[in-house]
Design an enzyme around this catalytic site. Structure first.
Site, short mmCIF file in Angstrom:
data_model
loop_
_atom_site.label_atom_id
_atom_site.label_comp_id
_atom_site.label_asym_id
_atom_site.label_seq_id
_atom_site.Cartn_x
_atom_site.Cartn_y
_atom_site.Cartn_z
N LEU A 6 0.57 -1.03 0.23
CA LEU A 6 -0.05 0.23 -0.03
C LEU A 6 1.13 1.16 0.16
O LEU A 6 -0.06 2.51 0.44
CB LEU A 6 -1.54 0.32 1.01
CG LEU A 6 -2.26 -0.71 1.23
CD1 LEU A 6 -3.42 -0.63 2.26
CD2 LEU A 6 -2.25 -1.28 0.11
N TYR A 7 2.66 0.52 -0.47
CA TYR A 7 2.73 2.34 0.45
C TYR A 7 2.29 3.11 -1.59
O TYR A 7 2.47 2.60 -2.70
CB TYR A 7 4.50 2.48 -0.41
CG TYR A 7 5.13 1.77 0.33
CD1 TYR A 7 4.71 1.89 1.49
CD2 TYR A 7 6.32 1.10 0.96
CE1 TYR A 7 5.08 1.76 3.28
CE2 TYR A 7 7.12 1.14 1.82
CZ TYR A 7 6.43 1.04 3.36
OH TYR A 7 7.17 0.77 4.44
N THR A 8 2.33 4.25 -1.41
CA THR A 8 1.34 5.23 -2.76
C THR A 8 0.42 4.55 -3.19
O THR A 8 0.75 4.59 -4.31
CB THR A 8 2.62 5.91 -3.18
OG1 THR A 8 3.47 4.69 -3.63
CG2 THR A 8 3.02 6.91 -2.83
#
Length: 370
Positions: free
Chosen positions: A59-61
């Site tokens: 879910l990074y960025t």
């Protein structure tokens, strides 16, 4: 110390560089971060310098980080030479009760999503992103072990979990013959030293290499933030995120600014940037396997990559140790030399003297075999 020196991660045979490239800043979906051109430059600079460990998360960025990392790896032709690490736990769909957490249903779905976004058949190091306070360690471990047996994951680890939870999982892995944990990914810096109480000893004793995240305390230790009475400490991610409920971005305090002030003095004395000194301090602490560095600009990353090029004099290191020393809380107040003397009548000796060998008693079929 050099970026081209590779050491095995924990008790695994996986060799990783002393610095890792953290890619939480790859992408602009969160309102801050590196655009694609800058992210690619950072990736190339890191790998050309000899770094081989790339860290991201599902879910990074909002998945952009994984997609860009996968694209950069394919374009570079370096997939077999790189160690790709990613993580899962957080939910992208609050309406789905199984859309997050560490249960088998979510972790298996999350792994497939990461493989698809990065365009790879396997993850070198797959980590739990955080403890969900619900899922039993046995379920998590069996799920991760199944992923290894299926060939979709090579090694496993944990991030942001209690020490007892990690210890339980490693014990179960040993007992049942599951894939053991190779890594603990934890926050550690001059401004955040809590892992010294439990995790450093846990990792070194039970084969989990400690991967450090946020060695610059989300940019605080770079020196770009200054004390203020008006609530505006400077421009950057910490200021932007200061109103969030994420503890990783809660760094503005009197204690931390005292650390920043001493760090600036030390950096000036050695002729290095504050960021380089802060990363160097972390990289040379006991039990640290690798340190993740990340940036929004190429120049920032290049500066961080110079953190291994010098040795911090002992006297200066001790000054940083002293200004950042955390106050011991219970039960650690019982583990001081003075308190330990009350137990045995003498201060703890630590390691046994050379040549000392405790008697070994073996029962069963192996008795008599040394």
């Amino acid at each position: 110390m050099s970026l081209k020196q590779y050491y095995t991660l924990g008790n695994s045979g996986l060799r990783v560089s002393r610095l890792a490239l953290g890619t939480m800043t790859f992408g602009t979906d969160w309102g801050w971060g590196a655009d694609k051109a800058s992210a690619r430059e950072q990736f190339m600079a890191f790998t050309e310098a000899g770094g081989n460990l790339i860290d991201t998360a599902d879910l990074y960025t909002n998945g952009e980080s994984e997609r860009w990392v996968g694209e950069f790896v394919r374009d570079s032709g370096l997939r077999d030479k790189l160690v790709l690490a990613t993580k899962a736990s957080y939910s992208a769909d609050p309406s789905n009760p199984n859309g997050g957490g560490n249960g088998r249903k979510h972790l298996m779905r999350a792994l497939e999503g990461s493989l698809q976004r990065m365009g790879t058949d396997y993850i070198d190091l797959y980590l739990l992103h955080a403890w969900d306070m619900v899922t039993q360690p046995e379920e998590v471990l069996r799920t991760l072990d199944d992923a290894v047996r299926a060939g979709k994951v090579r090694h496993i680890g944990l991030s942001n979990v209690p020490a007892w939870y990690a210890s339980r999982m490693q014990a179960v892995a040993e007992l049942r013959g599951y894939e053991p944990l190779a890594a603990l990914q934890m926050e550690y810096s001059l401004a955040e030293r809590a892992i010294e109480n439990e995790f450093i000893g846990l990792g070194t004793r039970y084969g989990m290499g400690v991967m450090v995240w946020s060695p610059l305390a989300s940019g605080l230790l770079s020196g770009k933030y200054k004390p203020s009475t008006g609530g505006q400490f400077g421009e950057g991610r910490l200021q932007t995120m200061s109103g969030s409920n994420n503890p990783a971005f809660s760094k503005f305090s009197e204690r931390n600014f005292a650390i920043v002030a001493e760090l600036e003095k030390v950096a000036n004395e050695v002729g290095r940037s504050m960021a380089q000194v802060a990363v160097n301090w972390v990289a040379n602490r006991p039990g640290i396997a690798t340190v993740m560095v990340g940036a929004t600009k190429l120049a920032q990353l290049q500066d961080n990559l110079g953190a291994l090029d010098f040795e911090l004099p002992a006297a200066l290191r001790e000054r940083l140790d002293a200004v950042s020393a955390p106050a011991p809380g219970y039960p650690y107040t019982f583990f001081t030399p003075g308190m330990q003397t009350m137990l045995s009548g003498a201060a703890p000796l630590g390691d046994k003297p050379d040549g000392y060998q405790a008697p070994v008693r073996i029962s069963g079929p192996a008795a008599g075999v040394q």
